[in-house]
Motif scaffolding. Structure first.
Motif, mmCIF file in Angstrom:
data_model
loop_
_atom_site.group_PDB
_atom_site.id
_atom_site.type_symbol
_atom_site.label_atom_id
_atom_site.label_comp_id
_atom_site.label_asym_id
_atom_site.label_seq_id
_atom_site.Cartn_x
_atom_site.Cartn_y
_atom_site.Cartn_z
ATOM 1 N N TRP A 205 0.611 -1.230 0.041
ATOM 2 C CA TRP A 205 -0.289 0.141 -0.555
ATOM 3 C C TRP A 205 0.900 0.812 0.099
ATOM 4 C CZ3 TRP A 205 -3.673 -1.456 -1.879
ATOM 5 C CH2 TRP A 205 -4.507 -2.627 -1.347
ATOM 6 N N ARG A 206 2.303 0.956 0.940
ATOM 7 C CA ARG A 206 3.248 1.954 0.573
ATOM 8 C C ARG A 206 3.401 2.825 -1.259
ATOM 9 N NH1 ARG A 206 5.965 5.156 3.449
ATOM 10 N NH2 ARG A 206 7.970 6.450 3.507
ATOM 11 N N ASN A 209 -0.148 3.686 -2.532
ATOM 12 C CA ASN A 209 0.434 5.343 -2.226
ATOM 13 C C ASN A 209 0.842 6.324 -3.034
ATOM 14 O OD1 ASN A 209 -2.696 5.062 -0.781
ATOM 15 N ND2 ASN A 209 -1.296 5.017 1.086
#
Length: 453
Positions: A205-206, A209
């Motif tokens: 998810w990092r 993003n």
């Protein structure tokens, strides 16, 4: 032969010597042709398009031929811009120099990108023996896609460097950096955007993003510099790439154009007819099939660290397969899965069928353009008239090279293999005792039940 035996055979001194002699001959041939390429092919299109944009002319809807004639460049059939607005903005500073000077700076940029990619792939790859790295370096430098990138003045080597750098960033748990690198590649060439799907399914998810933030920042910067109308005009360039004359080119090797050519060849239906929806549906079905296979293979591997970057390699091959338009030099991106296969083969972690399929893809990429120029130009040749079906098969050798490359990456990702426990993420990132230790215990990874034949 298993992977280790294949790799060991290729590392013999005599074979290495032959490969590097061939590499030097190929590089000399490419370098001797480059001085006369400064005013033509893809570099010419980049320069004309960025020059037009700098002077307030829309390069996506304007015929660039008069601009090329004014600058002393050959436009040929590339009469419109097709690159993304961020790419042209990045290229624009080169248009403040004379085309010949800008050409050599552009070649230097691409050579630097290739050097960075090879360093990160072959030197910074843990556990890769020196002889194997030397073998792979020779095979990369003599490969047709690498040399075509320089011959055409193309930009895929920059994308290759960004994708390799993203892989190395993920190895160091710098997922945010990886996301930004993929965002840069997507802004420059669009099709690497598919790799965000890899981040999503792998739950990085990092990286997701940072990729979204990077693309948004690049998009807003482009809008601020060019304005809304000029930025959205890229749609005209994208639509031009779907024109029959572009799609029907035999060196347009991605899946969509291949399906279109097969449809037109079998049905005889003219482009733009009322039945054209059947062709579009067939393209959609083929794209969904390939993407579905890739997603299922991704879900079948639960290991968070993606051992040997098998799944990441598969997504790279998928991105090339599914791009709406792809040329022979796009195959340079398959260097990532192929290097990963050979590197893992040194520890007998690659299936022999994946290695052999990769070798076939490499061979086909070398002969496809030569076979085409030898037997099919200018049409109709005596070969085409005498053996039409064989000629038709040879015409699609570039797509077959891409397809075999995808299958090799798919088998590499899905065949049952065993990886050292050090390739698995430690239970706690803060436990320094687990870093740098080598543990030879083997962990099985569940295979997928899918088979491509």
């Amino acid at each position: 032969m298993n992977g280790e035996r294949i790799a060991a055979a290729m590392r013999q001194s005599a074979i290495l010597a032959v490969i590097w002699v061939c590499t030097l001959l190929v590089l000399i041939g490419t370098l001797t042709k480059m001085p006369e390429q400064w005013h033509r092919r893809d570099f010419s299109n980049y320069y004309e398009s960025a020059w037009a944009m700098r002077h307030g002319i829309d390069p996506y809807s304007t015929n660039l031929t008069p601009i090329g004639a004014q600058l002393g460049l050959e436009t040929n059939w590339l009469v419109h811009a097709s690159e993304t607005p961020p790419f042209l903005l990045c290229f624009e500073p080169l248009t403040r120099m004379r085309p010949r000077v800008a050409f050599w700076i552009w070649i230097a940029i691409n050579f630097s990108a290739l050097a960075i990619a090879m360093y990160l792939l072959l030197v910074r790859r843990p556990g890769l023996p020196g002889r194997t790295a030397l073998l792979l370096a020779g095979l990369m430098l003599m490969s047709a896609p690498v040399n075509l990138n320089f011959y055409w003045g193309q930009s895929q080597l920059i994308v290759l460097a960004l994708m390799v750098a993203a892989m190395r960033a993920m190895e160091r748990d710098r997922d945010g950096t990886a996301g930004l690198l993929i965002a840069a590649a997507a802004l420059l060439r669009a099709y690497p955007l598919l790799l965000v799907g890899y981040f999503v399914i792998r739950r990085k998810w990092r990286a997701v993003n940072f990729a979204i933030a990077g693309i948004a920042a690049g998009g807003f910067a482009t809008l601020a510099i060019l304005g809304l109308a000029q930025t959205l005009s890229f749609i005209h360039g994208a639509l031009w790439l779907t024109d029959y004359r572009v799609v029907n080119r035999l060196d347009n090797l991605s899946l969509g154009p291949f399906v279109s050519r097969m449809f037109w060849s079998i049905t005889g239906i003219a482009p733009g007819s009322s039945a054209d929806w059947v062709r579009r549906a067939a393209i959609g079905a083929a794209d969904v099939l390939v993407l579905g296979l890739t997603i299922r293979a991704t879900l079948a591997v639960s290991d968070r660290r993606d051992p040997d970057w098998r799944i990441y390699s598969l997504w790279i091959a998928t991105a090339v397969m599914l791009t709406p338009v792809g040329w022979h030099h796009y195959l340079v991106l398959l260097a990532i899965p192929f290097v990963q296969m050979v590197a893992s083969a040194t520890e007998d972690r690659s299936s022999s069928r994946a290695i052999w399929m990769a070798a076939l893809a490499y061979f086909l990429s070398a002969i496809s353009l030569r076979a085409f120029s030898r037997f099919m130009v200018p049409p109709p040749t005596a070969f085409q008239l005498a053996l039409p079906w064989l000629a038709r098969a040879l015409e699609e050798t570039s797509f077959v090279a891409l397809l075999t490359g995808y299958i090799a990456a798919y088998w590499f990702a899905t065949d049952q293999f065993r990886v050292p426990a050090t390739d698995v993420a430690p239970a706690s990132a803060g436990d320094s005792r687990l870093h740098g230790q080598k543990n030879h215990r083997l962990k099985p990874v569940p295979p997928t039940s899918i088979a491509i034949v």
